[in-house]
Write an enzyme that holds these catalytic residues in place. Structure first.
Site, PDB file in Angstrom:
ATOM      1  CG  ASP A 120       4.604  -4.657   3.282  1.00 17.30           C
ATOM      2  OD1 ASP A 120       4.697  -3.554   2.702  1.00 17.30           O
ATOM      3  OD2 ASP A 120       4.367  -4.757   4.494  1.00 17.30           O
ATOM      4  CG  HIS A 157       1.458  -8.516   1.193  1.00 21.11           C
ATOM      5  ND1 HIS A 157       0.337  -8.077   1.862  1.00 21.11           N
ATOM      6  CD2 HIS A 157       2.415  -8.726   2.135  1.00 21.11           C
ATOM      7  CE1 HIS A 157       0.607  -8.033   3.161  1.00 21.11           C
ATOM      8  NE2 HIS A 157       1.849  -8.423   3.357  1.00 21.11           N
TER       9      HIS A 157
END
Ligand SMILES: [Zn+2]
Length: 215
Positions: free
Chosen positions: A30, A181
């Site tokens: 992300d 992430h």
């Protein structure tokens, strides 16, 4: 690509029938796109393990670096919508949420020629309004079911690779929807993480084989 899997209400990825391997995880990254170096490193590792992943991206970052979104596409990443500004959507009015989501659909289409089919609300907090707008745009709404906690770690913190692997393996189950992430320490841990998962008998689901309807 045949649709072999679906997502359940816990955001786990489940096989559609018994002949399909259920011991799989979904890899997601992300908050990009941020840097070519990080993105390329993630893909070098994914390729080594023959794995695919969803990259949930933010519109404001695409606007700054459309070439990085192209890079994700060219290297075979599946692009997901993570809203324009990375704000909590659940308490926002419908029109604001619609703009946060649809502006990303538009810019991704402009840059890549493709429209996302996966949506993850920032902070996992889309609320009913986020679910509604996602559905209106044909997006499969998901949070995650296995958090690497990479976002809680600091640059100077020691032992991040070990911590990421422990966090993921502690929560590991068939169909784990793993939240990571686009961060340098996650990138660094990725090869060991994927090797560890393979060692435990897990495969990596191709996001394009997931149905776009929860059941
Ligand atoms: Zn995020």
């Amino acid at each position: 690509m045949p649709l072999l899997y679906h997502m359940n209400k816990n955001y786990d990825i489940k096989p559609n029938d018994e002949s399909t391997n259920k011991k799989v995880v979904l890899l997601t990254f992300d908050d990009g796109p941020k840097e070519a170096k990080t993105i390329n490193s993630i893909f070098d590792t994914l390729e080594k393990h023959n794995a695919k992943a969803i990259f949930f991206v933010n519109g404001y970052r695409i606007k700054e670096h459309p070439e990085l979104l192209k890079l994700i596409q060219e290297r075979g990443g599946i692009i997901g919508n993570h809203s324009w500004d990375h704000i909590v959507l659940k308490d926002k009015p419908y029109a604001a949420v619609k703009k946060q989501i649809e502006d990303v659909q538009r810019i991704v289409k402009e840059v890549t020629g493709e429209t996302p089919v996966f949506f993850r609300p920032p902070h996992g907090a889309g609320g009913d309004v986020g679910k509604k707008v996602a559905a209106e745009n044909g997006l499969l709404y998901m949070t995650w079911s296995n958090g690497s906690l990479d976002w809680t770690m600091g640059e100077k913190e020691a032992g991040k690779t070990g911590k990421i692997i422990k966090n993921v393996t502690d929560q590991l189950h068939s169909g784990s929807n793993i939240l990571m992430h686009e961060l340098p320490w996650t990138t660094e841990a990725l090869d060991t993480l994927l090797t560890t998962l393979e060692g435990k008998g897990y495969g990596f689901v191709d996001p394009r084989s997931i149905e776009l309807k929860v059941r």
